[in-house]
Motif scaffolding. Structure first.
Motif, PDB file in Angstrom:
ATOM      1  N   ALA A  65      90.812 -34.498  21.634  1.00  0.00           N
ATOM      2  CA  ALA A  65      92.229 -34.532  22.028  1.00  0.00           C
ATOM      3  C   ALA A  65      92.410 -34.653  23.542  1.00  0.00           C
ATOM      4  CB  ALA A  65      92.947 -33.283  21.519  1.00  0.00           C
ATOM      5  N   HIS A  66      91.404 -34.228  24.319  1.00  0.00           N
ATOM      6  CA  HIS A  66      91.564 -34.244  25.789  1.00  0.00           C
ATOM      7  C   HIS A  66      91.867 -35.648  26.299  1.00  0.00           C
ATOM      8  CE1 HIS A  66      90.397 -30.122  26.676  1.00  0.00           C
ATOM      9  NE2 HIS A  66      89.394 -30.247  25.841  1.00  0.00           N
ATOM     10  N   GLY A  67      91.012 -36.592  25.931  1.00  0.00           N
ATOM     11  CA  GLY A  67      91.142 -37.942  26.466  1.00  0.00           C
ATOM     12  C   GLY A  67      91.774 -38.886  25.471  1.00  0.00           C
ATOM     13  N   GLY A  90      98.579 -27.538  29.142  1.00  0.00           N
ATOM     14  CA  GLY A  90      97.966 -28.735  29.712  1.00  0.00           C
ATOM     15  C   GLY A  90      96.912 -29.374  28.835  1.00  0.00           C
ATOM     16  N   PHE A  91      96.797 -28.923  27.574  1.00  0.00           N
ATOM     17  CA  PHE A  91      95.752 -29.464  26.690  1.00  0.00           C
ATOM     18  C   PHE A  91      95.995 -30.942  26.388  1.00  0.00           C
ATOM     19  CE2 PHE A  91      93.992 -29.909  22.253  1.00  0.00           C
ATOM     20  CZ  PHE A  91      92.668 -29.915  22.634  1.00  0.00           C
ATOM     21  N   GLU A  92      97.244 -31.263  26.023  1.00  0.00           N
ATOM     22  CA  GLU A  92      97.580 -32.643  25.648  1.00  0.00           C
ATOM     23  C   GLU A  92      98.255 -33.322  26.841  1.00  0.00           C
ATOM     24  OE1 GLU A  92      99.117 -29.920  24.208  1.00  0.00           O
ATOM     25  OE2 GLU A  92      98.881 -29.966  22.032  1.00  0.00           O
ATOM     26  N   PRO A 141      93.053 -24.119  28.306  1.00  0.00           N
ATOM     27  CA  PRO A 141      93.985 -24.427  27.206  1.00  0.00           C
ATOM     28  C   PRO A 141      93.493 -24.039  25.814  1.00  0.00           C
ATOM     29  CG  PRO A 141      92.860 -26.430  27.902  1.00  0.00           C
ATOM     30  CD  PRO A 141      92.418 -25.334  28.840  1.00  0.00           C
ATOM     31  N   HIS A 142      92.211 -23.663  25.642  1.00  0.00           N
ATOM     32  CA  HIS A 142      91.644 -23.478  24.297  1.00  0.00           C
ATOM     33  C   HIS A 142      91.965 -22.103  23.701  1.00  0.00           C
ATOM     34  CE1 HIS A 142      89.093 -26.373  26.537  1.00  0.00           C
ATOM     35  NE2 HIS A 142      89.041 -27.019  25.396  1.00  0.00           N
ATOM     36  N   ALA A 143      93.250 -21.712  23.777  1.00  0.00           N
ATOM     37  CA  ALA A 143      93.625 -20.346  23.411  1.00  0.00           C
ATOM     38  C   ALA A 143      93.404 -20.028  21.933  1.00  0.00           C
ATOM     39  CB  ALA A 143      95.088 -20.096  23.793  1.00  0.00           C
ATOM     40  N   THR A 207      78.874 -27.801  25.050  1.00  0.00           N
ATOM     41  CA  THR A 207      79.040 -28.996  25.883  1.00  0.00           C
ATOM     42  C   THR A 207      80.115 -28.811  26.948  1.00  0.00           C
ATOM     43  OG1 THR A 207      78.646 -30.189  23.806  1.00  0.00           O
ATOM     44  CG2 THR A 207      79.160 -31.508  25.756  1.00  0.00           C
ATOM     45  N   HIS A 208      81.295 -28.348  26.539  1.00  0.00           N
ATOM     46  CA  HIS A 208      82.355 -28.131  27.527  1.00  0.00           C
ATOM     47  C   HIS A 208      82.919 -26.728  27.362  1.00  0.00           C
ATOM     48  CE1 HIS A 208      85.430 -28.958  24.468  1.00  0.00           C
ATOM     49  NE2 HIS A 208      86.401 -28.862  25.356  1.00  0.00           N
ATOM     50  N   ASP A 209      83.664 -26.273  28.372  1.00  0.00           N
ATOM     51  CA  ASP A 209      84.149 -24.892  28.401  1.00  0.00           C
ATOM     52  C   ASP A 209      85.295 -24.679  27.420  1.00  0.00           C
ATOM     53  OD1 ASP A 209      82.714 -23.197  30.121  1.00  0.00           O
ATOM     54  OD2 ASP A 209      83.545 -24.180  31.889  1.00  0.00           O
ATOM     55  N   ALA A 210      84.976 -24.644  26.130  1.00  0.00           N
ATOM     56  CA  ALA A 210      86.021 -24.526  25.109  1.00  0.00           C
ATOM     57  C   ALA A 210      86.054 -23.135  24.482  1.00  0.00           C
ATOM     58  CB  ALA A 210      85.798 -25.565  24.014  1.00  0.00           C
ATOM     59  N   PHE A 211      85.078 -22.279  24.824  1.00  0.00           N
ATOM     60  CA  PHE A 211      84.944 -20.999  24.117  1.00  0.00           C
ATOM     61  C   PHE A 211      85.193 -19.791  25.022  1.00  0.00           C
ATOM     62  CE2 PHE A 211      82.775 -24.055  21.474  1.00  0.00           C
ATOM     63  CZ  PHE A 211      83.140 -23.678  20.190  1.00  0.00           C
ATOM     64  N   GLY A 227      83.538 -28.866  32.313  1.00  0.00           N
ATOM     65  CA  GLY A 227      84.644 -27.921  32.471  1.00  0.00           C
ATOM     66  C   GLY A 227      85.518 -27.824  31.243  1.00  0.00           C
ATOM     67  N   VAL A 228      86.753 -27.295  31.431  1.00  0.00           N
ATOM     68  CA  VAL A 228      87.650 -27.093  30.282  1.00  0.00           C
ATOM     69  C   VAL A 228      88.204 -28.400  29.738  1.00  0.00           C
ATOM     70  CG1 VAL A 228      88.367 -24.743  30.823  1.00  0.00           C
ATOM     71  CG2 VAL A 228      89.649 -26.671  31.762  1.00  0.00           C
ATOM     72  N   SER A 229      88.059 -29.480  30.463  1.00  0.00           N
ATOM     73  CA  SER A 229      88.450 -30.780  29.916  1.00  0.00           C
ATOM     74  C   SER A 229      87.206 -31.641  29.779  1.00  0.00           C
ATOM     75  CB  SER A 229      89.449 -31.479  30.828  1.00  0.00           C
ATOM     76  OG  SER A 229      89.690 -32.797  30.363  1.00  0.00           O
ATOM     77  N   SER A 282      84.871 -27.039  18.370  1.00  0.00           N
ATOM     78  CA  SER A 282      85.585 -26.474  19.510  1.00  0.00           C
ATOM     79  C   SER A 282      87.067 -26.824  19.460  1.00  0.00           C
ATOM     80  CB  SER A 282      84.976 -26.987  20.807  1.00  0.00           C
ATOM     81  OG  SER A 282      84.885 -28.409  20.788  1.00  0.00           O
ATOM     82  N   ASP A 283      87.381 -28.122  19.445  1.00  0.00           N
ATOM     83  CA  ASP A 283      88.763 -28.589  19.604  1.00  0.00           C
ATOM     84  C   ASP A 283      89.258 -29.350  18.383  1.00  0.00           C
ATOM     85  OD1 ASP A 283      87.882 -27.805  22.101  1.00  0.00           O
ATOM     86  OD2 ASP A 283      88.778 -29.472  23.182  1.00  0.00           O
ATOM     87  N   SER A 284      88.486 -29.334  17.304  1.00  0.00           N
ATOM     88  CA  SER A 284      88.870 -30.120  16.133  1.00  0.00           C
ATOM     89  C   SER A 284      88.295 -29.522  14.868  1.00  0.00           C
ATOM     90  CB  SER A 284      88.349 -31.550  16.294  1.00  0.00           C
ATOM     91  OG  SER A 284      88.524 -32.272  15.088  1.00  0.00           O
TER      92      SER A 284
HETATM   93 ZN   LIG Z   1      88.372 -28.840  24.917  1.00  0.00          ZN
END
Ligand SMILES: [Zn+2]
Length: 313
Positions: A65-67, A90-92, A141-143, A207-211, A227-229, A282-284
């Motif tokens: 979803a980030h990119g 700021g996630f989307e 943003p990964h609340a 891989t990225h700061d999602a946790f 990072g977070v993105s 993580s994000d999906s």
């Molecule tokens: Zn993410």
């Protein structure tokens, strides 16, 4: 003549009604058309909405979803929506423009509103902080990786659906309360599982700061080369830092995120000697036939991967 005029006026009014844009509330018997930005949010809307809501996710399961690059059909989906649910924080980064371009009049529910946020990991702020870069500043943003925050998400979704479709407000409240019970059980399960992991194994590389939220809530330390993105690539310096840290702290395992290219983590595993601890979400969510078709399944799948890789030995 008077009667004819009245009939003509009534006919004209009916014609005008037919020409009006989609009504704000669903027609009798029709589900409320809800659009969520990504799969995890879509599941939460489905849990609260039940049979009264038809949910569409803009970002498909397994996609990042980030990119995200919106498709022309997304604009139409938003134009026809009766309620839109976004994560916020700021996630989307692409959603505000897409909403404006679509001309939608649907109310926008920010699911993370009122959630307890943490700052983005400052590790990624130095060394490559070009002006205008999106990482470093602002909240993580990964609340949704904290179950306590998902309770806030669910309350916001419940209120948003009730406002868009007041006729079913009681059902939304009932569904949200029942789902709250499921969240309580999940939260207890995560705590029990992490408590059984030896304290010096409670370190995870992703891989990225999602946790960050998962780590803060449940006492695991997470490190990531990105990072977070996912919008900016990990620098060689980030990768070298992670490899040093894995060796120094004897981190047992690195994990592959389902939304990310596995090659970076495979390289880090090879060069650091850490094992690959499996695939985590993580994000999906996964697709409907995968191991993580819902939020509850996703959290349990991740927990099982952490437990298997971290011990007890
Ligand atoms: Zn993410």
């Amino acid at each position: 003549m008077g009667a004819w005029r009245v009939r003509a006026a009534a006919g004209l009014a009916a014609l005008l009604l037919l020409c009006l844009p989609a009504p704000a509330q669903p027609a009798r018997g029709e589900p409320l058309r809800a659009v969520a930005t990504f799969s995890i949010l879509a599941d939460l809307v489905r849990q609260v909405g039940g049979a009264h809501v038809a949910v569409t996710s803009l970002v498909a399961p397994g996609a990042d979803a980030h990119g995200y690059n919106p498709a022309p059909t997304d604009s139409r989906t938003l134009a026809e929506a009766q309620v839109i649910v976004v994560n916020g924080l700021g996630f989307e980064g692409w959603i505000d423009r897409l909403i404006r371009a679509s001309g939608t009049k649907a109310p926008v529910v920010v699911a993370s509103k009122g959630a307890r946020t943490i700052a983005a990991n400052p590790e990624h702020e130095h060394g490559h902080g070009h002006a205008g870069h999106d990482h470093g500043a602002g909240p993580d943003p990964h609340a949704w990786q904290s179950v306590a925050n998902v309770r806030v998400y669910v309350a916001n979704i419940r209120d948003g659906l009730a406002k868009a479709d007041p006729a079913h407000a009681e059902d939304y409240a009932r569904n949200a309360a029942a789902y709250g019970g499921a969240l309580d059980r999940l939260d207890a399960e995560i705590r029990d599982t992490i408590a059984a992991v030896p304290p010096d194994h409670r370190r995870v590389i992703t891989t990225h700061d999602a946790f960050g939220y998962f780590g803060a809530s449940y006492g695991l330390a997470f490190l990531a080369p990105q990072g977070v993105s996912t919008a900016s690539e990990a620098s060689p310096r980030d990768v070298a830092r992670i490899i040093r840290q894995i060796r120094r702290d004897k981190v047992p395992a690195v994990f592959l995120e389902t939304i990310a290219d596995p090659r970076l983590m495979q390289q880090i595993a090879r060069e650091s000697g850490a094992r690959i601890g499996g695939r985590i979400y993580s994000d999906s969510l996964s697709g409907p036939d995968g191991p993580a078709p819902t939020y509850l399944d996703m959290m349990r799948a991740n927990l099982a991967a952490f437990r298997a890789a971290l011990g007890p030995a």
